[in-house]
Write an enzyme that holds these catalytic residues in place. Structure first.
Site, PDB file in Angstrom:
ATOM      1  CD  GLN A  14      44.458  83.030  90.750  1.00  0.00           C
ATOM      2  OE1 GLN A  14      45.651  82.846  90.498  1.00  0.00           O
ATOM      3  NE2 GLN A  14      43.959  84.235  90.968  1.00  0.00           N
ATOM      4  CG  LEU A  15      43.098  80.749  98.288  1.00  0.00           C
ATOM      5  CD1 LEU A  15      44.608  80.631  98.325  1.00  0.00           C
ATOM      6  CD2 LEU A  15      42.668  82.081  98.885  1.00  0.00           C
ATOM      7  CB  ALA A  44      35.601  86.579  96.047  1.00  0.00           C
ATOM      8  CE1 TYR A  95      37.345  91.544  94.521  1.00  0.00           C
ATOM      9  CE2 TYR A  95      39.137  93.121  94.804  1.00  0.00           C
ATOM     10  CZ  TYR A  95      38.640  91.836  94.916  1.00  0.00           C
ATOM     11  OH  TYR A  95      39.446  90.844  95.429  1.00  0.00           O
ATOM     12  CE  LYS A 140      37.509  90.295  98.945  1.00  0.00           C
ATOM     13  NZ  LYS A 140      37.033  88.885  98.863  1.00  0.00           N
TER      14      LYS A 140
END
Ligand SMILES: NC(=O)c1ccc[n+]([C@@H]2O[C@H](COP(=O)([O-])OP(=O)(O)OC[C@H]3O[C@@H](n4cnc5c(N)ncnc54)[C@H](OP(=O)(O)O)[C@@H]3O)[C@@H](O)[C@H]2O)c1
Length: 292
Positions: free
Chosen positions: A13-14, A63, A129, A133
């Site tokens: 997406q990014l 990611a 997750y 992170k």
């Protein structure tokens, strides 16, 4: 002065939203690498591949983002989200390049919290997750000084996979939809996050502003209210029911409240962040239901 930015994870997406911005920055050379150009699960390949490329900044959009699967695939998740990031940080340091890395509101998980989290709040991740992170944040800040770690939340886009597109697909099929109403956060349009990333990098003396930042669209809502807005703004009649988290049975725990305080980035960049509903409207105008 021309600068060169290497974007890793360019098909998400990014990464896709950064590609859209490329033409707005004529003095910046962008190189976009997707997973086929660099597989972060193949740790041994990362350093040689990055050392063979020249760049002033890396923007790491790659990611392992399957939050629930991460409970089963913890090793793979940690490899991609933490170990690989450590190697990227080491290379950036060696090349005196800057690193932009994205983290998540899920690093915060304080029971009973009702006020937005600031950058210096104590981290309390739950779930593999979220833990991976947090590890990446710790590694980057211990290895190097020239970095932006941008924590964001509930990201969606007209590109890739996300809650907005899932809701629209279900609505199209006229399937009754149940959405949790007791988790509060801020939906964030990846196009806005991409723009604000570039605002940080393009500033004079960008590296002097290094550190951790929160970015999310302004305002907050529950996932149920988010879904309601998607259908309202798209003019869709949907059989939508609010449910508690306990009925959803997700594999990974989610914070009940994960609103991020964005004062720091707004002050540094001297700009206002759009309200989440306004940005949602912008994104929905780009999504054609017939193409979903
Ligand atoms: N999505 C959210 O709600 C959210 C919220 C807060 C923070 N974030 C963070 O924001 C960042 C961007 O998220 P996003 O929503 O843009 O994610 P996304 O759409 O899921 O994209 C992730 C990208 O990572 C790539 N990738 C996965 N495994 C890889 C590997 N082994 N090697 C190389 N690339 C790999 C994917 O490649 P493929 O396209 O080949 O699968 C994909 O292009 C991530 O750091 C994420 O943790 C996301």
């Amino acid at each position: 002065m021309r600068i060169k930015i290497l974007v890793i994870g360019s098909s998400g997406q990014l990464g896709s939203e950064l590609k859209v911005l490329e033409n707005h920055f004529p003095s910046i050379d962008f190189v976009f690498w997707s997973r086929k150009d660099l597989d972060l699960a193949d740790l041994a390949s990362i350093k040689p591949k990055l050392m063979s490329e020249e760049f002033d900044w890396i923007i790491n959009c790659a990611a392992y983002t399957k939050v629930d699967f991460a409970e089963q695939e913890n090793t793979l998740c940690t490899t991609i989200n933490a170990d690989a990031v450590g190697i990227i940080a080491e290379v950036c340091k060696q090349k005196t390049a800057g690193l932009v890395h994205y983290s998540t509101d899920y690093v915060f998980h304080q029971a009973g919290r009702l006020t937005p989290y600031v950058e210096s709040d104590l981290l309390s991740p739950k779930g593999q997750y979220a833990i991976s992170k947090m590890k990446a944040e710790e590694i980057i800040s211990s290895v190097m000084t020239d970095y932006f770690i941008i924590r964001s939340s509930w990201i969606y886009s007209s590109f890739g996979h996300n809650f907005v597109k899932t809701m629209l697909r279900l609505a199209k099929k006229k399937i009754p939809i149940k959405v949790v109403d007791d988790q509060i956060g801020s939906p964030t349009y990846a196009a806005d996050l991409a723009q604000w990333t570039m605002k940080l990098i393009a500033m004079d003396n960008a590296k002097s502003n290094s550190g951790i930042y929160h970015f999310a669209n302004q305002g907050n809502c529950s996932w149920f209210q988010f879904a309601q807005s998607i259908f309202e703004l798209k003019g869709l009649e949907v059989d939508l029911t609010a449910i508690p988290t306990s009925e959803f049975n997700a594999a990974a725990p989610r914070p009940e409240y994960s609103v991020l305080d964005t004062s720091k980035i707004r002050t540094v960049v001297s700009d206002q962040i759009p309200l989440w509903r306004d940005s949602l409207k912008n994104c929905l105008s780009l999504i054609n239901l017939d193409e979903l």
